[in-house]
Design a protein around this motif. Sequence first.
Motif, PDB file in Angstrom:
ATOM      1  N   VAL A  86      44.635  39.608  52.274  1.00 38.14           N
ATOM      2  CA  VAL A  86      43.939  39.546  50.982  1.00 38.14           C
ATOM      3  C   VAL A  86      44.926  39.742  49.830  1.00 38.14           C
ATOM      4  CG1 VAL A  86      42.182  40.674  49.546  1.00 38.14           C
ATOM      5  CG2 VAL A  86      41.759  40.313  51.972  1.00 38.14           C
ATOM      6  N   SER A  87      44.772  38.918  48.797  1.00 38.33           N
ATOM      7  CA  SER A  87      45.582  39.082  47.593  1.00 38.33           C
ATOM      8  C   SER A  87      44.705  38.836  46.367  1.00 38.33           C
ATOM      9  CB  SER A  87      46.783  38.127  47.591  1.00 38.33           C
ATOM     10  OG  SER A  87      46.327  36.788  47.579  1.00 38.33           O
ATOM     11  N   ILE A  88      45.169  39.328  45.221  1.00 36.15           N
ATOM     12  CA  ILE A  88      44.452  39.159  43.954  1.00 36.15           C
ATOM     13  C   ILE A  88      45.402  38.496  42.966  1.00 36.15           C
ATOM     14  CG2 ILE A  88      43.308  40.316  42.021  1.00 36.15           C
ATOM     15  CD1 ILE A  88      42.690  42.654  43.904  1.00 36.15           C
ATOM     16  N   THR A  89      44.921  37.450  42.300  1.00 32.85           N
ATOM     17  CA  THR A  89      45.689  36.822  41.230  1.00 32.85           C
ATOM     18  C   THR A  89      44.890  36.896  39.940  1.00 32.85           C
ATOM     19  OG1 THR A  89      44.800  34.644  41.797  1.00 32.85           O
ATOM     20  CG2 THR A  89      46.918  35.247  42.771  1.00 32.85           C
ATOM     21  N   GLY A  90      45.615  36.845  38.826  1.00 37.15           N
ATOM     22  CA  GLY A  90      44.982  36.895  37.519  1.00 37.15           C
ATOM     23  C   GLY A  90      45.794  37.770  36.594  1.00 37.15           C
ATOM     24  N   PRO A  91      45.512  37.697  35.301  1.00 30.00           N
ATOM     25  CA  PRO A  91      46.267  38.496  34.329  1.00 30.00           C
ATOM     26  C   PRO A  91      46.075  39.995  34.567  1.00 30.00           C
ATOM     27  CG  PRO A  91      44.910  36.826  33.242  1.00 30.00           C
ATOM     28  CD  PRO A  91      44.509  36.847  34.673  1.00 30.00           C
ATOM     29  N   THR A  92      47.135  40.738  34.310  1.00 26.93           N
ATOM     30  CA  THR A  92      47.051  42.193  34.442  1.00 26.93           C
ATOM     31  C   THR A  92      47.032  42.867  33.074  1.00 26.93           C
ATOM     32  OG1 THR A  92      49.445  42.326  34.682  1.00 26.93           O
ATOM     33  CG2 THR A  92      48.138  42.246  36.715  1.00 26.93           C
ATOM     34  N   GLU A  93      46.972  42.053  32.020  1.00 26.86           N
ATOM     35  CA  GLU A  93      46.848  42.586  30.664  1.00 26.86           C
ATOM     36  C   GLU A  93      45.809  41.773  29.915  1.00 26.86           C
ATOM     37  OE1 GLU A  93      50.302  43.395  28.306  1.00 26.86           O
ATOM     38  OE2 GLU A  93      51.563  43.543  30.096  1.00 26.86           O
ATOM     39  N   VAL A  94      45.092  42.437  29.009  1.00 30.27           N
ATOM     40  CA  VAL A  94      44.080  41.770  28.193  1.00 30.27           C
ATOM     41  C   VAL A  94      44.047  42.469  26.841  1.00 30.27           C
ATOM     42  CG1 VAL A  94      42.178  43.218  29.022  1.00 30.27           C
ATOM     43  CG2 VAL A  94      41.692  40.937  28.139  1.00 30.27           C
ATOM     44  N   CYS A  95      43.761  41.691  25.795  1.00 28.86           N
ATOM     45  CA  CYS A  95      43.604  42.307  24.481  1.00 28.86           C
ATOM     46  C   CYS A  95      42.246  42.990  24.400  1.00 28.86           C
ATOM     47  CB  CYS A  95      43.712  41.243  23.380  1.00 28.86           C
ATOM     48  SG  CYS A  95      45.385  40.622  23.178  1.00 28.86           S
ATOM     49  N   GLU A  96      42.170  44.007  23.586  1.00 28.42           N
ATOM     50  CA  GLU A  96      40.917  44.710  23.343  1.00 28.42           C
ATOM     51  C   GLU A  96      39.823  43.691  23.020  1.00 28.42           C
ATOM     52  OE1 GLU A  96      39.496  48.304  20.336  1.00 28.42           O
ATOM     53  OE2 GLU A  96      41.530  47.519  20.248  1.00 28.42           O
ATOM     54  N   LYS A 145      42.577  45.303  48.625  1.00 32.32           N
ATOM     55  CA  LYS A 145      43.650  45.212  47.639  1.00 32.32           C
ATOM     56  C   LYS A 145      43.108  45.657  46.288  1.00 32.32           C
ATOM     57  CE  LYS A 145      46.967  43.444  50.073  1.00 32.32           C
ATOM     58  NZ  LYS A 145      47.952  44.297  50.605  1.00 32.32           N
ATOM     59  N   SER A 146      44.004  46.148  45.425  1.00 35.06           N
ATOM     60  CA  SER A 146      43.629  46.585  44.076  1.00 35.06           C
ATOM     61  C   SER A 146      44.606  46.025  43.070  1.00 35.06           C
ATOM     62  CB  SER A 146      43.631  48.112  43.989  1.00 35.06           C
ATOM     63  OG  SER A 146      42.665  48.673  44.831  1.00 35.06           O
ATOM     64  N   THR A 147      44.132  45.884  41.835  1.00 37.76           N
ATOM     65  CA  THR A 147      44.989  45.515  40.713  1.00 37.76           C
ATOM     66  C   THR A 147      44.503  46.265  39.482  1.00 37.76           C
ATOM     67  OG1 THR A 147      46.027  43.675  39.536  1.00 37.76           O
ATOM     68  CG2 THR A 147      43.665  43.481  39.966  1.00 37.76           C
ATOM     69  N   THR A 148      45.435  46.615  38.629  1.00 36.32           N
ATOM     70  CA  THR A 148      45.080  47.326  37.404  1.00 36.32           C
ATOM     71  C   THR A 148      45.239  46.388  36.216  1.00 36.32           C
ATOM     72  OG1 THR A 148      45.750  49.449  38.338  1.00 36.32           O
ATOM     73  CG2 THR A 148      45.632  49.306  35.937  1.00 36.32           C
ATOM     74  N   VAL A 149      44.220  46.360  35.360  1.00 32.01           N
ATOM     75  CA  VAL A 149      44.245  45.564  34.135  1.00 32.01           C
ATOM     76  C   VAL A 149      44.444  46.531  32.967  1.00 32.01           C
ATOM     77  CG1 VAL A 149      42.961  43.997  32.636  1.00 32.01           C
ATOM     78  CG2 VAL A 149      42.764  43.777  35.127  1.00 32.01           C
ATOM     79  N   THR A 150      45.510  46.297  32.216  1.00 30.54           N
ATOM     80  CA  THR A 150      45.836  47.128  31.051  1.00 30.54           C
ATOM     81  C   THR A 150      45.211  46.503  29.809  1.00 30.54           C
ATOM     82  OG1 THR A 150      47.918  47.754  32.078  1.00 30.54           O
ATOM     83  CG2 THR A 150      47.724  48.108  29.688  1.00 30.54           C
ATOM     84  N   VAL A 151      44.524  47.310  29.015  1.00 32.74           N
ATOM     85  CA  VAL A 151      43.896  46.841  27.780  1.00 32.74           C
ATOM     86  C   VAL A 151      44.816  47.166  26.615  1.00 32.74           C
ATOM     87  CG1 VAL A 151      41.893  47.014  26.261  1.00 32.74           C
ATOM     88  CG2 VAL A 151      41.591  47.153  28.750  1.00 32.74           C
ATOM     89  N   ASN A 152      45.273  46.125  25.923  1.00 29.25           N
ATOM     90  CA  ASN A 152      46.161  46.297  24.770  1.00 29.25           C
ATOM     91  C   ASN A 152      45.336  46.298  23.489  1.00 29.25           C
ATOM     92  OD1 ASN A 152      48.545  46.249  26.334  1.00 29.25           O
ATOM     93  ND2 ASN A 152      48.399  44.025  26.464  1.00 29.25           N
TER      94      ASN A 152
END
Length: 186
Positions: A86-96, A145-152
């Motif tokens: 299992v893998s996760i793709t996608g952005p790990t950052e997003v604007c508020e 699997k896990s991924t962290t999304v950072t909110v800018n």
Amino acid sequence: PEEAPTNLYHTTSGCDSIVTLHLTINQPVAESPEVAICESELPYTWRDTIFQKGTESGTFVFHEKTTAGCDSTVTLTLTVKENPPVSITGPTEVCENGSVTLTASGANTYKWSTNAETAAITVSPTSDSTFTVTGTASNGCSSTKSTTVTVNPLPEVTVTGNNTVCRGESTELDVSGYTSVQWVPS
């Protein structure tokens, strides 16, 4: 049931004796259990044997004694099934106030920490957030699997220059600290 053998014996003094032998014959045990496990279940203990991580599928023969003391052979067929990659793709950052789409792959079915049961989810986190997915393969094994999304935070825009002009005149406005600015009339 067979009848117990009976023998007639004569003692040296001429007396007759009857001896009846009751014999129990215990059969050896021959077992052939089949066990299927997922890689994630290793190390796996079967009876007194520990199969460590990295154990591959195979047949394992054990020589044991029954409770009655008879020799026994146990042939274990162990199948070690692969966990899905299992893998996760996608952005790990997003604007508020923004959203991102995360896509899981490598398995047949998915369950996200958001309770979604699809391969792709669109999330709009309000703070840094971790998203976890468990993927299950057709063989019943699963991986997580896990991924962290950072909110800018959104940038604060400061415009300098003369913001009052007469019709037909022009002015120069400056936005400093940005590499790209798009002006939209209001």
